[in-house]
Enzyme design. Sequence first.
Site, short mmCIF file in Angstrom:
data_model
loop_
_atom_site.label_atom_id
_atom_site.label_comp_id
_atom_site.label_asym_id
_atom_site.label_seq_id
_atom_site.Cartn_x
_atom_site.Cartn_y
_atom_site.Cartn_z
N TYR B 299 0.81 -1.22 0.00
CA TYR B 299 0.00 0.00 0.00
C TYR B 299 0.83 1.26 0.00
CZ TYR B 299 -3.46 -3.38 1.22
OH TYR B 299 -4.26 -4.47 1.20
N ARG B 300 2.12 1.09 0.26
CA ARG B 300 2.97 2.28 0.31
C ARG B 300 2.90 3.11 -0.97
NH1 ARG B 300 8.70 1.84 2.84
NH2 ARG B 300 8.40 -0.28 2.19
N PRO B 301 2.94 2.47 -2.13
CA PRO B 301 2.87 3.27 -3.37
C PRO B 301 1.62 4.12 -3.45
CG PRO B 301 3.41 1.00 -3.87
CD PRO B 301 3.07 1.04 -2.44
#
Lengths: 354, 819
Positions: B299-301
């Site tokens: 989910y970081r992106p």
Amino acid sequence: MPSRPVYPFAAIVGQEELKLALLLNAINPHIGGLLIRGPKGTGKSTSVRALADILPEVTVVDGCRFNCSPVDPTNMCQDCLVRYRKDDALLQTKRPMRVVALPIGATEDRVVGSLDIEQAIKLGVRALEPGILAEANQNVLYIDEVNLLPDHITDDILDSAASGWNIVEREAISIGHPSRFILIGTMNPEEGELRPQLMDRFALHVTVGEVLDEKLRVEIIKNNLAFGENPVGFTKSFEAGQENLRRMIQEARRILREVTVPDVLLEVVARACIALKMDGHRPDIVIVNSAKTLAALEGRREVSVEDILRVAKMAIGFRTRREGFEEPATGEEIQMAFETALKEKGLIDAGTSR
Amino acid sequence: MPGPVDRRDTNALPELFMETEKPVYPFTAIVGKERAKLGLVLNAIDPSIGGILLTGPKGSGKSTLVRAAAKIFPNVETVEGCVFSCSPSDPTNMCDLCRERFESQGTLPMTKKRVRLVQIPIGATEDRIVGSIDVERVLKEGLRALHPGLLAEANQSILYLDETNLLPDHLMDTILDASSSGWNIVEREGISTSHPSRFILIGTMNPEEGELRPQLMDRFGLHVRVENVSDLVERVEVVRRNIEFTENPDEFIKKYEAEDARIRSAIEEARELLPKVIIPPSILDDIARVHYRLQVDGYRPDIVTVKAAKAHAAYMQRLEVAPEDVRIALEFALTHRTRISGLKEPPNIQEITTVLEGKTTIGKLIQRLERKSLRMPVSREVKAGGRLFNSLVAFLILVPAIALLLLSSPSLVEIIAQSPFEALLATLASVIIGVLVSRLVHRDSRPTRVKLLDLSRITSFQGRTSQIAVEDPEGTIRTPSMADLKRERSVILEEMRKELVTLKDFPKVVEPLRPPKRSREGKARRGTQYLVGKRAKIVTSSSKGRYAYYQLPKKRPWDVALVPTLRAASPFQRMRKADGVSIVVKPEDLRMKIKEYRAPFSIVLLVDMSFSMATSLVNIGRAIFSLHRSVYRRRDRVSLIVFKGKDAVVLQQPTTNLNMAVGRLRNVETSDFTPMATGLLRAWRLLRLEKQRNKDVVPMLIIISDGIVNVALNQPISATSRKYYMSEAQADVIDLAHMLKRDGMRVIVINTSHRRQEVPGDLFRKVTSSMEWYTPTELMLELAQITDGSYYGLSFTREGAAALKKSKLDDWFFFEASA
């Protein structure tokens, strides 16, 4: 005056490209260093030492371990700078330039500098034990067989060469000091190549081979014997030539700032480099800087087409292209690219600039 | 007189230090490179985006960009006098001292400071990055205090990693720990403390030198590629400005000062605006959808994209995020992130654009096609049913045909008419003939049972040269097309892990369980265990590697472990006379540091390029790719030497960039003759050089050939050995094998055409002549035997050989050991 006479630069036979590259670097260290490729025994170290002999003397702060310049505040270590700002008199002294040779098997501590343990224990002070990069400030740094040096040391040296500073961040110390030197390295390509990144940072490359011309070979032997038998006498006989060279270098340094490059030649260089698919901007910059220096050396204040062509091969004939997927350009390719670019701009080859 | 003053000593006038720094090329003076500049600006607006990685060829101006950018970052608020540059307003982000003062006093004296560019030099040691014990204070005051490291200096500033891919792994890990947590925890040399370390991580990288592990790349928020400039005008301008700057830096900087100031204030304004920027729910949905479609990991992106989009909107002085912002943010946030747990390459800009515009049918179509081609290289599986079908057809066609033939001959008809028994015989005969013929057809059309060698399942292996007992997994043919290896690399990796030859298992298998030898200088290599399955952890006294522990010095100590030394000296202080010295240290107190270092391999792939090897090329390429993962991680260097004709050529110098090695391999043509000795000699030289450059490196040679050597060296290695062998070429190979063994180089021999049976003629030759003669297989075995290396024999099945003859030149097969 020097204790042992050095083989005179003016007495070197042949090796025109090498001599030119050495002179250019001596006049303008900003060009970015020279890498001499060739097998052993082709006169590499002889020429480098000969060069140091004709370089003008440098002014250093007396007693400073970093050979600081007493007049240029951007070239001073912390100590000297503090004293300079306080208008303390900085004792100066003039000295001939030295060739500081990097020993094989040099460790990083020796090159970059490290914690002076004696002072740490005796005085409880964190002090720097200066390394070779400190010694080399305002001198010539000569690295023999640079391809055998561990990569990280070569990196350290090239970093300093590019920025003019050596920043030591290790073992509880953090100190920067000026480190401006003329960088000359040698290597024997048969023994392995340098990383492309490192090769790229040596601005000029010259390949020296064996001299095949019989007459020249005989002359080399004769000179060597004569020098061996009577060094002082031999050097004296070339004194005029040496003086001439010294003068030329001093003059060149003086007028370098005034040399201009016509716009159209800048475009020619850019066109040729694009056509050859060179990486980055260094190729262009090195060619232009070297051409300027060459013009200065010959006493001219404007760069000509000839200048560009003469330096092109030394400046880009070894750089890999397209990020390493293509081999460096050959002499013919370079020649063709420049000729095409010149034709496109309407300049005749071997003519003068507009 | 004490040495030069430490530049971080707060007693030294800070302004002085500023002047001694080299003049920096102004940001707005940089020609072109708009995307890179924008990426840096976005990070200045919102440092929580997570930093930026700039990749590009050498000399493209990456470092210049970073240094210039540092000057346009707005100033930060720090607590006055705090050596960690704590933020004065956020108590969760303060060092112990500041927090105490804050809690008791309510406010802290604040000062604005310029953002610093803290660079981690390539030679940095861990203690400089993390911090170490303050030697002076220990000696003078007897206090254990922390001497702050680079991570402390970088707090609220920029941490700059030049040539990120060359930084040693253990340093990278330390930095990334701090980067993700925002804290630097120091536990070493008797110190136990922590301090805030929130910095903007900026890195540069030249892919020509090797790649960065995907996990590391992922840690950078944004990524931008700095390309070569092909526009004439732009290029010329770069040179012109560079010359101007070199000649007169101060004037040049002044020229662009106003522009730079303008950008700085634009950034400051954007910062003010940022908290008010809203992102419409539909846009959020779009972002999520795109990430999902592109199959990005984690989910970081998504978060980074959102932040970048908002920062961009703020920079454009808008209060609402628009699709344009999203497009730009996506291009920054995704082009360095691998997908599907690393099995898929990061998306390129076209792909992102395609997905973004995925509503069009064309877009969808393209997606579907791409998905298909990416799943699998075009391969045909010949179904088992085909066999039966073919033979049946043959049978059905042949029998009537033969019958017809027989019947059409009048004499035969008469015979049949006369004697029914004979008629029956005739029919039987035709049936039999039919069956035989169809069997022939059946044989030819039967798919070749190609069994694939799966080395990870090797059972018995002793490190000796006995033939390996290989399991025989079920196999089917795969006929890969000569597709673009680069594009399909990730898919190939996936397949290889399951089935094909994976060389990555070789190092695991090769490490012998032997005690280490003492090196020549007598340096103790303590506690070295070559751990099977792990990289050899060599304990050395070289200056590389992590400070592991200390010991009494064996020779002239030059890497003093300070704290153990002082601890050793302290009990004796009362007895020793303090001769104007803070603490008396005697030689017997000195303790030396021992550092630990994971030795990388330097692997030379020596590949035979004679005609017979042509079929194995694709698989060699694949096998090289399988080395990928371990090569990045362990900093292995791989080089490629091919031999063919009369010569051996180093196609690829040692590099950690495998793409280049495979790229080169694709362009090599095969030719006649096999000069194996020349190849071995070249490889030996290369490995020797590698050893010289780095004495801890483990040299390894993997030779892939079929053993049919026919070209000798120009000059023999040893004058005598050629007398013992019938073939000079073979003699040279044997000599070189001895040299490799002598120099401690590990060898893996892969024989691509292993034959178990001895040809009787050779046996005869052995008995009658006094000189040695090896069959190709024997030669390869001998090579492995002499060098104490391992041997892998791959052989053709008969059917395989037949299929090879039949195949089109475009189809490559890989055959290997059958029962």
